[in-house]
Design a protein around this motif. Structure first.
Motif, mmCIF file in Angstrom:
data_model
loop_
_atom_site.group_PDB
_atom_site.id
_atom_site.type_symbol
_atom_site.label_atom_id
_atom_site.label_comp_id
_atom_site.label_asym_id
_atom_site.label_seq_id
_atom_site.Cartn_x
_atom_site.Cartn_y
_atom_site.Cartn_z
ATOM 1 N N MET A 81 15.151 -1.510 3.986
ATOM 2 C CA MET A 81 14.161 -1.822 4.986
ATOM 3 C C MET A 81 13.374 -2.989 4.324
ATOM 4 S SD MET A 81 11.409 0.527 7.076
ATOM 5 C CE MET A 81 10.368 -0.429 8.236
ATOM 6 N N ASP A 82 13.200 -4.139 5.109
ATOM 7 C CA ASP A 82 12.391 -5.131 4.634
ATOM 8 C C ASP A 82 10.892 -4.833 4.812
ATOM 9 O OD1 ASP A 82 14.692 -6.937 4.142
ATOM 10 O OD2 ASP A 82 14.541 -7.480 6.156
ATOM 11 N N ALA A 83 10.287 -5.675 3.738
ATOM 12 C CA ALA A 83 8.719 -5.277 3.849
ATOM 13 C C ALA A 83 8.107 -5.901 5.244
ATOM 14 C CB ALA A 83 8.051 -6.175 2.586
ATOM 15 N N ILE A 84 7.013 -5.472 5.707
ATOM 16 C CA ILE A 84 6.552 -5.303 7.042
ATOM 17 C C ILE A 84 5.163 -6.324 6.744
ATOM 18 C CG2 ILE A 84 5.073 -4.297 9.027
ATOM 19 C CD1 ILE A 84 6.972 -1.775 8.349
ATOM 20 N N ALA A 85 5.043 -7.378 7.566
ATOM 21 C CA ALA A 85 4.041 -8.438 7.622
ATOM 22 C C ALA A 85 2.888 -7.299 7.437
ATOM 23 C CB ALA A 85 3.965 -9.410 8.713
ATOM 24 N N PRO A 86 1.890 -7.596 6.436
ATOM 25 C CA PRO A 86 0.505 -7.085 6.404
ATOM 26 C C PRO A 86 -0.385 -7.149 7.745
ATOM 27 C CG PRO A 86 0.887 -8.263 4.515
ATOM 28 C CD PRO A 86 2.104 -8.791 5.403
ATOM 29 N N ALA A 87 -0.817 -6.137 8.233
ATOM 30 C CA ALA A 87 -1.737 -5.907 9.567
ATOM 31 C C ALA A 87 -3.148 -6.425 9.085
ATOM 32 C CB ALA A 87 -1.441 -4.632 9.978
ATOM 33 N N TYR A 88 -3.464 -6.222 7.811
ATOM 34 C CA TYR A 88 -4.983 -6.276 7.507
ATOM 35 C C TYR A 88 -4.790 -6.951 6.146
ATOM 36 C CZ TYR A 88 -5.204 -2.163 10.376
ATOM 37 O OH TYR A 88 -5.148 -1.343 11.313
ATOM 38 N N GLY A 89 -6.132 -7.409 5.892
ATOM 39 C CA GLY A 89 -6.409 -8.631 4.452
ATOM 40 C C GLY A 89 -6.134 -7.518 3.255
ATOM 41 N N THR A 90 -6.232 -8.233 2.326
ATOM 42 C CA THR A 90 -6.124 -7.627 0.918
ATOM 43 C C THR A 90 -6.992 -6.438 0.647
ATOM 44 O OG1 THR A 90 -4.990 -9.446 -0.115
ATOM 45 C CG2 THR A 90 -5.841 -7.802 -1.442
ATOM 46 N N ALA A 91 -8.494 -6.686 0.909
ATOM 47 C CA ALA A 91 -9.128 -5.750 0.686
ATOM 48 C C ALA A 91 -9.184 -4.335 1.718
ATOM 49 C CB ALA A 91 -10.788 -6.402 1.011
ATOM 50 N N THR A 92 -8.897 -4.494 2.709
ATOM 51 C CA THR A 92 -8.603 -3.580 3.561
ATOM 52 C C THR A 92 -7.583 -2.670 3.141
ATOM 53 O OG1 THR A 92 -9.688 -4.535 5.430
ATOM 54 C CG2 THR A 92 -7.998 -2.630 5.930
ATOM 55 N N LEU A 93 -6.282 -3.353 2.775
ATOM 56 C CA LEU A 93 -5.013 -2.595 2.436
ATOM 57 C C LEU A 93 -5.385 -1.756 1.196
ATOM 58 C CD1 LEU A 93 -2.313 -5.308 3.060
ATOM 59 C CD2 LEU A 93 -2.612 -2.995 4.324
ATOM 60 N N PHE A 132 5.875 8.269 -0.818
ATOM 61 C CA PHE A 132 4.512 7.697 -0.931
ATOM 62 C C PHE A 132 4.596 6.130 -1.330
ATOM 63 C CE2 PHE A 132 0.130 7.985 -2.753
ATOM 64 C CZ PHE A 132 -0.595 7.656 -1.569
ATOM 65 N N GLY A 133 5.195 6.191 -2.501
ATOM 66 C CA GLY A 133 5.335 4.738 -2.963
ATOM 67 C C GLY A 133 5.896 3.503 -2.338
ATOM 68 N N GLY A 134 7.116 4.237 -1.392
ATOM 69 C CA GLY A 134 7.690 3.208 -0.493
ATOM 70 C C GLY A 134 6.928 2.847 0.504
ATOM 71 N N VAL A 135 6.020 3.611 1.152
ATOM 72 C CA VAL A 135 5.163 3.653 2.291
ATOM 73 C C VAL A 135 4.083 2.432 1.642
ATOM 74 C CG1 VAL A 135 3.060 4.244 3.803
ATOM 75 C CG2 VAL A 135 5.467 5.653 3.543
ATOM 76 N N LEU A 136 3.553 2.589 0.540
ATOM 77 C CA LEU A 136 2.639 1.612 -0.092
ATOM 78 C C LEU A 136 3.281 0.203 -0.279
ATOM 79 C CD1 LEU A 136 0.741 3.886 -2.591
ATOM 80 C CD2 LEU A 136 -0.104 3.012 -0.371
ATOM 81 N N GLU A 137 4.538 0.136 -0.695
ATOM 82 C CA GLU A 137 5.207 -0.929 -0.824
ATOM 83 C C GLU A 137 5.278 -1.674 0.482
ATOM 84 O OE1 GLU A 137 9.717 -2.627 -2.086
ATOM 85 O OE2 GLU A 137 8.995 -0.535 -2.795
ATOM 86 N N LEU A 138 5.981 -1.049 1.495
ATOM 87 C CA LEU A 138 6.184 -1.562 2.802
ATOM 88 C C LEU A 138 4.964 -2.007 3.529
ATOM 89 C CD1 LEU A 138 8.964 0.651 4.050
ATOM 90 C CD2 LEU A 138 9.363 -1.604 3.368
#
Length: 492
Positions: free
Chosen positions: A1-13, A359-365
């Motif tokens: 599964m490819d990484a999903i485009a971040p929905a928020y900025g770095t600080a929020t993530l 959990f790690g995969g969700v954080l990565e994606l």
């Protein structure tokens, strides 16, 4: 599964990631919710909070879980089978006795660590730990004291070799990204791994072992299968205490083993060496193929690499163990009963480790690593320090050492090329990145859960011991890189 485009900025993530880790720790350590349930629950909540489309959440959950459990289930299953056969036939005791007679009781942890350093050259951390587990537990059980005195030197040795020394995939990928010489990376990485292990693991394990007591878990010894008796263990009664060599299940099993003639030292060592030799086929040939020395499509190369696949190598080793150890005075049916008993206790280990990978995969994606990488492109510090900091932040944020290592090396590659660094400096950048990718293993790292469950430690104890040791190991490796950096600069 490819990484999903971040929905928020770095600080929020990063805030979402920090909140997820904090919630997970509260659920497990305060609420006492089962780790598997807590990991899956927090993974779902994190995926939704990070902006992963609801329709994609199931795939995001399976991404890390399937990738982790696909290898861990087979690896742990075969490894525990081998370990159980070594234990019930007396093979682990034979090897432990020989090591102790050569090194002495006081040097038993050192002996285990040195053996793990040697075995760890071709084999990945998790595979090495699984195969070595019965030896660690047997030595710890014989001498008593905290399991950490014996487990951390061996586990830390596998971790050091896996992080710093080719042909392991992490340092190879980093060297390729930075265009560092693989051979020089090996020549520098090996002594750095040994020094870092001694300073960051061996010395630290003595302190941790004195301060934190961990009993030998019942993973292999709980049922105390008599080599000549495969009937179910009796229920009820008190569990044997730590270090019961003269009484209890340990003595009964060992005595029965001697009566049925335990395997020779050469047989045990040969069995342990088999998976390492087979896996070396794959790792070494992969490195040679990437360097253009051999043709990766040649039949002989493909055949040897198949034998060296970790799953295939452990399958073959299990078969050899069955027929060289298990069938000594037993039928295959009896051996099957022993192996069934070995598999029963590891279901929790496999599921929890897989959920940690989820959990790690969700954080990565979720795009946390990508967003963090983009914000760290210019930190205004020396490259070697920047390499360590970037890799450390990526490691802490998303858990995977491999992702942290490959992402950090790719991020730093343009700056390294522009700086016209010498060959030794490029290698030291690899070491610094690997060091950062080693530190602070915690609840978003599947390896954290593997160690926690194998050694029978709760989460708080694992954080106080394994996480600390991984951090001192990484800091020691970075210290080596930092000390050599001026020398490398002078050499050009």
């Amino acid at each position: 599964m490819d990484a999903i485009a971040p929905a928020y900025g770095t600080a929020t993530l990063l805030l979402i990631a920090a909140a997820a880790v904090a919630l997970l720790l509260v659920l497990i350590m305060v609420v006492r919710l089962h780790a598997f349930v807590a990991l899956v629950l927090v993974s779902v909540l994190t995926a939704v909070a990070a902006g992963i489309p609801v329709a994609d959440v199931p795939d995001a959950l399976l991404y890390g879980f399937a990738d982790t459990i696909g290898s861990v289930a087979l690896l742990v299953g075969f490894g525990v089978m081998i370990g159980r056969l070594l234990e019930v036939t007396g093979g682990a005791q034979v090897l432990a006795d020989t090591l102790i007679s050569r090194f002495g009781e006081r040097r038993a942890p050192l002996a285990l660590g040195v053996a793990a350093l040697l075995f760890g050259f071709p084999i990945f951390f998790d595979a090495g730990l699984v195969v070595f587990l019965p030896i660690i537990l047997t030595v710890a059980r014989r001498f008593g004291g905290s399991l950490l005195l014996y487990a951390l030197p061996a586990a830390g040795a596998f971790a050091a070799m896996h992080a710093l020394v080719p042909p392991h995939p992490g340092p190879v990928a980093a060297a390729e990204a930075l265009e560092a010489d693989i051979g020089l990376t090996l020549l520098v990485g090996a002594p750095v791994a040994v020094v870092s292990w001694y300073v960051g693991v061996m010395l630290v394990s003595r302190v941790l072992g004195r301060r934190v007591h961990v009993d030998v878990p019942e993973l292999l010894f709980g049922e105390a299968v008599d080599p000549a008796d495969t009937s179910p263990a009796p229920t009820g009664g008190a569990s044997p205490g730590r270090g019961q060599d003269a009484a209890g299940t340990g003595a009964r099993s060992a005595t029965a083993v001697r009566e049925t003639s335990a395997p020779s030292f050469a047989t045990v060592v040969g069995l342990l060496l088999l998976p390492f030799v087979l896996i070396a086929f794959d790792t070494v040939l992969a490195t040679l193929a990437s360097a253009g020395v051999v043709d990766e499509e040649a039949t002989w190369v493909a055949s040897l690499r198949l034998l060296g696949n970790t799953t295939v190598a452990l399958l073959l080793t299990t078969l050899v163990a069955i027929f060289t150890l298990g069938t000594r005075g037993r039928s295959l049916s009896d051996v099957g009963t022993i192996l069934d008993k070995a598999l029963a206790p590891i279901c929790s280990i496999i599921l929890i480790t897989g959920a940690g990978g989820m959990f790690g995969g969700v954080l990565e994606l979720s795009g946390i690593g990508e967003a963090l990488s983009g914000s760290l492109s210019d930190l205004g510090m020396s490259l070697v320090l920047q390499a360590f900091v970037v890799s450390t932040l990526l490691r802490v944020a998303q858990g995977s050492a491999t992702v942290a290592l490959t992402t950090a090396s790719g991020l730093l590659a343009p700056a390294a090329a522009a700086a016209s660094l010498g060959e030794l400096q490029l290698v030291l950048l690899v070491v610094a990145i690997a060091a950062g990718a080693t530190v602070l293993s915690h609840v978003n790292d599947s390896g954290f859960w593997l160690v926690s469950r194998f050694f029978g430690m709760d989460e708080a104890t694992t954080l106080k011991t394994w996480t600390v040791m991984e951090t001192t190991l990484g800091l020691a490796a970075f210290g080596c890189a930092l000390a050599l950096w001026p020398v490398a600069g002078a050499l050009g």
